[in-house]
Design a protein around this motif. Structure first.
Motif, mmCIF file in Angstrom:
data_model
loop_
_atom_site.group_PDB
_atom_site.id
_atom_site.type_symbol
_atom_site.label_atom_id
_atom_site.label_comp_id
_atom_site.label_asym_id
_atom_site.label_seq_id
_atom_site.Cartn_x
_atom_site.Cartn_y
_atom_site.Cartn_z
ATOM 1 N N ASP A 135 0.845 -1.189 0.000
ATOM 2 C CA ASP A 135 0.000 0.000 0.000
ATOM 3 C C ASP A 135 0.881 1.239 0.000
ATOM 4 N N ILE A 136 0.340 2.321 -0.498
ATOM 5 C CA ILE A 136 1.077 3.582 -0.510
ATOM 6 C C ILE A 136 0.874 4.253 0.841
ATOM 7 N N TYR A 162 8.310 -1.989 -0.237
ATOM 8 C CA TYR A 162 8.312 -2.283 -1.672
ATOM 9 C C TYR A 162 8.019 -1.035 -2.498
ATOM 10 N N VAL A 163 7.226 -0.137 -1.965
ATOM 11 C CA VAL A 163 7.019 1.148 -2.636
ATOM 12 C C VAL A 163 8.313 1.963 -2.573
ATOM 13 N N LEU A 164 8.997 1.892 -1.426
ATOM 14 C CA LEU A 164 10.286 2.567 -1.290
ATOM 15 C C LEU A 164 11.270 2.036 -2.323
ATOM 16 N N TYR A 165 11.289 0.709 -2.492
ATOM 17 C CA TYR A 165 12.214 0.119 -3.466
ATOM 18 C C TYR A 165 11.843 0.543 -4.883
ATOM 19 N N PHE A 166 10.571 0.624 -5.182
ATOM 20 C CA PHE A 166 10.134 1.074 -6.511
ATOM 21 C C PHE A 166 10.665 2.469 -6.805
ATOM 22 N N PHE A 167 10.490 3.381 -5.868
ATOM 23 C CA PHE A 167 10.987 4.745 -6.073
ATOM 24 C C PHE A 167 12.519 4.774 -6.098
ATOM 25 N N TRP A 168 13.129 3.922 -5.296
ATOM 26 C CA TRP A 168 14.597 3.857 -5.242
ATOM 27 C C TRP A 168 15.172 3.534 -6.613
ATOM 28 N N GLU A 169 14.632 2.514 -7.261
ATOM 29 C CA GLU A 169 15.139 2.140 -8.574
ATOM 30 C C GLU A 169 14.744 3.157 -9.641
ATOM 31 N N LEU A 170 13.638 3.837 -9.420
ATOM 32 C CA LEU A 170 13.244 4.879 -10.363
ATOM 33 C C LEU A 170 14.224 6.053 -10.307
ATOM 34 N N THR A 171 14.805 6.299 -9.135
ATOM 35 C CA THR A 171 15.849 7.338 -9.064
ATOM 36 C C THR A 171 17.067 6.931 -9.885
ATOM 37 N N THR A 197 24.626 1.440 -8.974
ATOM 38 C CA THR A 197 23.511 1.740 -8.073
ATOM 39 C C THR A 197 22.393 0.706 -8.167
ATOM 40 N N VAL A 198 22.164 0.146 -9.356
ATOM 41 C CA VAL A 198 21.141 -0.888 -9.484
ATOM 42 C C VAL A 198 21.593 -2.170 -8.783
ATOM 43 N N PHE A 199 22.884 -2.480 -8.859
ATOM 44 C CA PHE A 199 23.420 -3.611 -8.085
ATOM 45 C C PHE A 199 23.134 -3.408 -6.597
ATOM 46 N N GLY A 200 23.391 -2.202 -6.110
ATOM 47 C CA GLY A 200 23.098 -1.914 -4.711
ATOM 48 C C GLY A 200 21.616 -1.972 -4.405
ATOM 49 N N GLY A 201 20.797 -1.502 -5.351
ATOM 50 C CA GLY A 201 19.353 -1.548 -5.140
ATOM 51 C C GLY A 201 18.835 -2.968 -5.013
ATOM 52 N N LEU A 202 19.345 -3.879 -5.840
ATOM 53 C CA LEU A 202 18.931 -5.279 -5.741
ATOM 54 C C LEU A 202 19.381 -5.888 -4.420
ATOM 55 N N SER A 203 20.562 -5.505 -3.960
ATOM 56 C CA SER A 203 21.024 -5.977 -2.656
ATOM 57 C C SER A 203 20.098 -5.480 -1.554
ATOM 58 N N MET A 204 19.740 -4.209 -1.632
ATOM 59 C CA MET A 204 18.817 -3.648 -0.649
ATOM 60 C C MET A 204 17.483 -4.382 -0.657
ATOM 61 N N LEU A 205 16.999 -4.728 -1.844
ATOM 62 C CA LEU A 205 15.736 -5.467 -1.946
ATOM 63 C C LEU A 205 15.836 -6.800 -1.202
ATOM 64 N N MET A 249 13.687 -8.874 5.982
ATOM 65 C CA MET A 249 13.016 -8.224 7.118
ATOM 66 C C MET A 249 11.514 -8.401 7.041
ATOM 67 N N ASN A 250 10.976 -8.409 5.825
ATOM 68 C CA ASN A 250 9.543 -8.638 5.660
ATOM 69 C C ASN A 250 9.163 -10.028 6.151
ATOM 70 N N VAL A 251 9.957 -11.031 5.798
ATOM 71 C CA VAL A 251 9.672 -12.407 6.214
ATOM 72 C C VAL A 251 9.792 -12.552 7.733
ATOM 73 N N ILE A 252 10.802 -11.896 8.310
ATOM 74 C CA ILE A 252 11.035 -12.035 9.755
ATOM 75 C C ILE A 252 9.945 -11.345 10.570
ATOM 76 N N THR A 253 9.570 -10.138 10.155
ATOM 77 C CA THR A 253 8.625 -9.345 10.955
ATOM 78 C C THR A 253 7.177 -9.532 10.541
ATOM 79 N N GLY A 254 6.948 -10.012 9.309
ATOM 80 C CA GLY A 254 5.582 -10.185 8.833
ATOM 81 C C GLY A 254 4.903 -8.888 8.462
ATOM 82 N N THR A 255 5.672 -7.823 8.264
ATOM 83 C CA THR A 255 5.095 -6.530 7.899
ATOM 84 C C THR A 255 5.930 -5.890 6.808
#
Length: 777
Positions: free
Chosen positions: A66-67, A127-136, A164-172, A178-184
């Protein structure tokens, strides 16, 4: 808030139409309005009583995407920098870029980048953050390569994107962990589950992957090599991307997740080491450069290293200093990039060896450079904001509690000395930039054109930034409690205010600042005598050579591998495709127990079905053995019509009719294309090829058989058939379940299938026309 983020994207859509009138009204004037509106909107949140603001907009709740926006002190600091510096850069670009340039393209990329950065710093959903991150990364690639006719621009754009895209994929990867661990997927909720992440066995992977994303984006050593090459972009791009926004995205990422990670000793070790090494190396290498923008590029690297180091310290004082310096760096570095652009615009030269004595010709520009460069150097003057944050940096490096052992303890004790070393070279390159450009003897014969002061409009943006340098330096309390304190609180979680004053007594921080000035002055005056050190360190060694070699090897080996199987043989391509499908499918079936065979709930096999099956087998074998093209087509039709008979025997008339139509059309098409079919002559193939063809044929047939049996025998999910049976009439309004499924339940699938058929038909028509034209010739 959503409209404020989407506004740059909305205006970007209409820019191509507005740019048609660029010869009447420069497109930059229209674009400047966008960041001004965004800046005014977010300025309303400034004040002592600021409280974080959350906004939630449902997007894909089934995927937990969600946004959601979170506006706290940290994101407010970045939003105001993105919009404020963006407005000044957009206005500056109206005088820097001529109307003969592709302004429509430039400002579309510019607005895409601005909107992307706003999305990065405001998004709470990972995931929205990652979308904007790669768009930068994408939009900065387009901005850096704006002058695409220059090879250096294309090279710099590609290098920045790859790193930077290599780093972005690492960040993803870290975000998924963290999503799997926390469930959020909420950043704030992840931070609230700090212990779950820190105590997880995968925490080292999370930390490394997340920091890779931050280090590549913020040009930390050894990933800093993309930033100097990105200077091939137009100067407004450099002033925006590489001083106030894009390169600080990594800083933002580390600051955002600091409440979760800063309690880890490895966070301190990795971030502080990377930051302090980047500070020292970037400042040292800046003095080696001769291009004005290259000097500023390495100075940006060093300043980013200093901010990153302070975030690595993790103390409340260091975090406050980091937030303060983010603001200060944007003011003096943004103005210096614009000054470099003015010098280039008015002289046609950026090589500092050909410059000098320009103060007489560009007095206002020189004055702006004086304040900005001295502020960057941290010269102890009360009207320079850079001195205050540099003092806080020294103080924070001294206040580290030397309670850690091993490398961490050694690092804590070494940091103050490294901070001074990096700052000495910071002083050197700042003086080198100013005095090498504006003082000394003018070399007018080496300039491309006679220098003169820039127009007032071009000077306005750097004047505003330098005014901010002076105002913040004279009245730091104006932005202390109402602005910087909120940003620091969002990172450290501690609500405290530092009393920023020019004179705070003779303390270690002041002694460190004076040491920097004294030794820095000595190095500036003796620069010619020690410049030879660059032939020793780094000497022939270069991270750029390593990058170029790695890219070259990847391309060369990829070409070899591709040429190894792309030899023009269609039969080889088919073999490779079938072998790959067989290996992958058989492997997955073996790992998932897909070879289960059950005979429950099967229809009985009677004599008619057996006769039809035998007939189909004989027809299939006959197709292989016959040498007559018409016979092969007709025998192949027997196999297809036999399948229709089986559908009839097993009471599936709709499938039987479909199969009859398909088979009839197929046979008809083969007969229509009969003239163009190749002769069925036996090829002279080696025994190895024949054996491989036999193995592939048998293996693929066995695969299809096993897949069919496994599909019936393996019940991983509840059958959807019952859902269609009970809802087809209610939802689709039809009694024919198959029709309802095709038209309503799978309407999008059917639409895209029709679309594919339409595209295929147009392609065939184009090929026919192309062939007809060639025959006419």
């Amino acid at each position: 808030m959503l409209l404020a983020v989407l506004l740059p994207f909305i205006i970007a859509i209409i820019i191509p139409f507005l740019s048609k009138w660029k010869y009447k009204v420069h497109t930059g004037y229209l674009v400047t309005v966008v960041p001004v509106i965004v800046f005014i909107y977010f300025s309303q949140f400034l004040g002592h009583g600021f409280e974080p603001v959350q906004r939630y907009y449902s997007w894909m709740p089934s995927l937990n995407i969600d946004i959601s926006f979170n506006l706290d002190g940290l994101s407010l600091l970045f939003v105001l920098l993105i919009s404020g510096i963006g407005a000044l850069v957009a206005f500056y670009s109206t005088y820097y870029l001529h109307t003969s340039e592709q302004l429509g393209h430039f400002y579309v990329y510019f607005l895409l980048f601005m909107g992307s950065m706003l999305g990065v710093v405001l998004s709470d959903n990972i995931y929205v953050l990652y979308f904007f991150w790669e768009l930068t990364s994408l939009s900065s690639f387009l901005l850096i390569g704006f002058w695409h006719f220059k090879e250096s621009s294309r090279y710099g754009a590609l290098k920045s994107m790859l790193i930077t895209v290599f780093g972005g994929l690492s960040m993803l990867g870290a975000l998924v962990f963290m999503n799997v661990i926390t469930g959020t997927t909420s950043v704030q909720q992840m931070i609230s589950q700090q212990e779950a992440i820190l105590n997880n066995e995968y925490f080292p992977f999370i930390l490394v992957l997340l920091l890779l994303g931050a280090f590549t984006k913020s040009a930390q050593f050894p990933f800093h090599i993309w930033l100097p090459d990105a200077m091939e972009a137009p100067t407004p791009v450099s002033a925006y991307l590489h001083s106030a926004t894009m390169v600080k995205a990594g800083i933002y990422l580390v600051a955002r997740f600091s409440p979760m990670l800063s309690s880890s000793e490895w966070f301190f070790i990795i971030v502080s080491t990377a930051g302090i090494v980047t500070l020292c190396w970037g400042s040292y290498m800046a003095v080696r450069q001769t291009d004005l923008k290259a000097i500023l590029a390495f100075s940006t690297i060093s300043q980013l290293g200093m901010i990153m180091a302070m975030l690595g310290f993790g103390t409340e004082a260091a975090v406050f200093a980091a937030m303060f310096h983010i603001l200060n760096h944007a003011t003096f570095k943004g103005s210096l990039f614009m000054v470099a652009g003015i010098v280039d615009h008015e002289t046609g030269v950026r090589d500092i060896r050909k410059l000098g004595g320009l103060m007489s010709f560009l007095p206002i520009t020189a004055t702006l450079a004086l304040f900005a460069s001295f502020s960057m150097a941290g010269v102890p003057l009360p009207f320079l904001n850079g001195f205050y944050s540099k003092e806080l940096f020294f103080q924070a490096s001294n206040d580290l509690n030397n309670v850690l052992t091993g490398y961490a303890g050694f690092l804590q004790s070494a940091i103050p000395y490294l901070a001074v070393l990096g700052s000495i070279f910071t002083f050197v390159y700042s003086m080198y930039f100013f005095f090498g450009t504006f003082r000394g003897k003018a070399q007018l014969d080496k300039l491309a054109k006679k220098p003169h002061e820039a127009p007032v409009g071009m000077l306005l943006s750097p004047i505003v930034l330098v005014a901010a340098v002076i105002i913040i330096g004279l009245f730091p309390h104006l932005i202390n409690e109402s602005f910087i304190a909120h940003a620091a609180e969002a990172v450290s979680g501690i609500a405290s205010t530092h009393h920023i004053v020019f004179w705070h007594g003779i303390k270690p921080a002041l002694i460190m600042s004076l040491t920097v000035v004294v030794f820095g002055t000595i190095l500036v005056l003796s620069l010619p005598s020690w410049r030879f050190l660059y032939t020793i360190v780094p000497g022939p060694l270069s991270l750029n050579k390593f990058y170029d070699g790695m890219v070259y090897r990847v391309e060369r080996y990829s070409e070899k591998i591709t040429k190894g199987y792309m030899n023009g043989s269609l039969s080889r391509y088919v073999r490779l495709i079938l072998i790959a499908i067989m290996i992958v499918t058989f492997a997955i079936m073996a790992l998932t127990n897909g070879f289960t065979i059950e005979f429950d709930n099967l229809s009985s096999v009677t004599l008619p079905e057996m006769c039809v099956a035998v007939m189909m087998v004989l027809a299939a074998v006959g197709t292989i053995l016959t040498n007559n093209r018409i016979a092969a087509i007709l025998i192949l039709g027997v196999a297809g019509y036999g399948l229709s008979i089986l559908f009839v025997l097993y009471r599936a008339p709709d499938l039987a009719l479909t199969q009859l139509i398909i088979e009839t059309v197929t046979v008809a098409l083969f007969l229509l294309a009969f003239y163009h079919l190749p002769d069925l002559k036996k090829k002279k193939e080696s025994i190895g090829i024949k054996a491989m063809n036999l193995i592939i044929s048998i293996g693929f047939g066995l695969l299809m058989t096993m897949v069919a049996i496994s599909a019936h025998s393996s019940k991983w999910f509840d059958s959807i058939a019952e859902y269609f049976i009970h809802t087809s009439h209610e939802l689709g309004g039809g009694n024919n379940i198959v029709n309802v499924i095709l038209v309503d339940m799978r309407g999008l699938d059917t639409m895209f299938e029709i679309t594919v058929l339409g595209i295929a038909a147009m392609a065939i028509y184009g090929l026919i026309k192309l062939r007809g034209n060639k025959e006419d010739e």
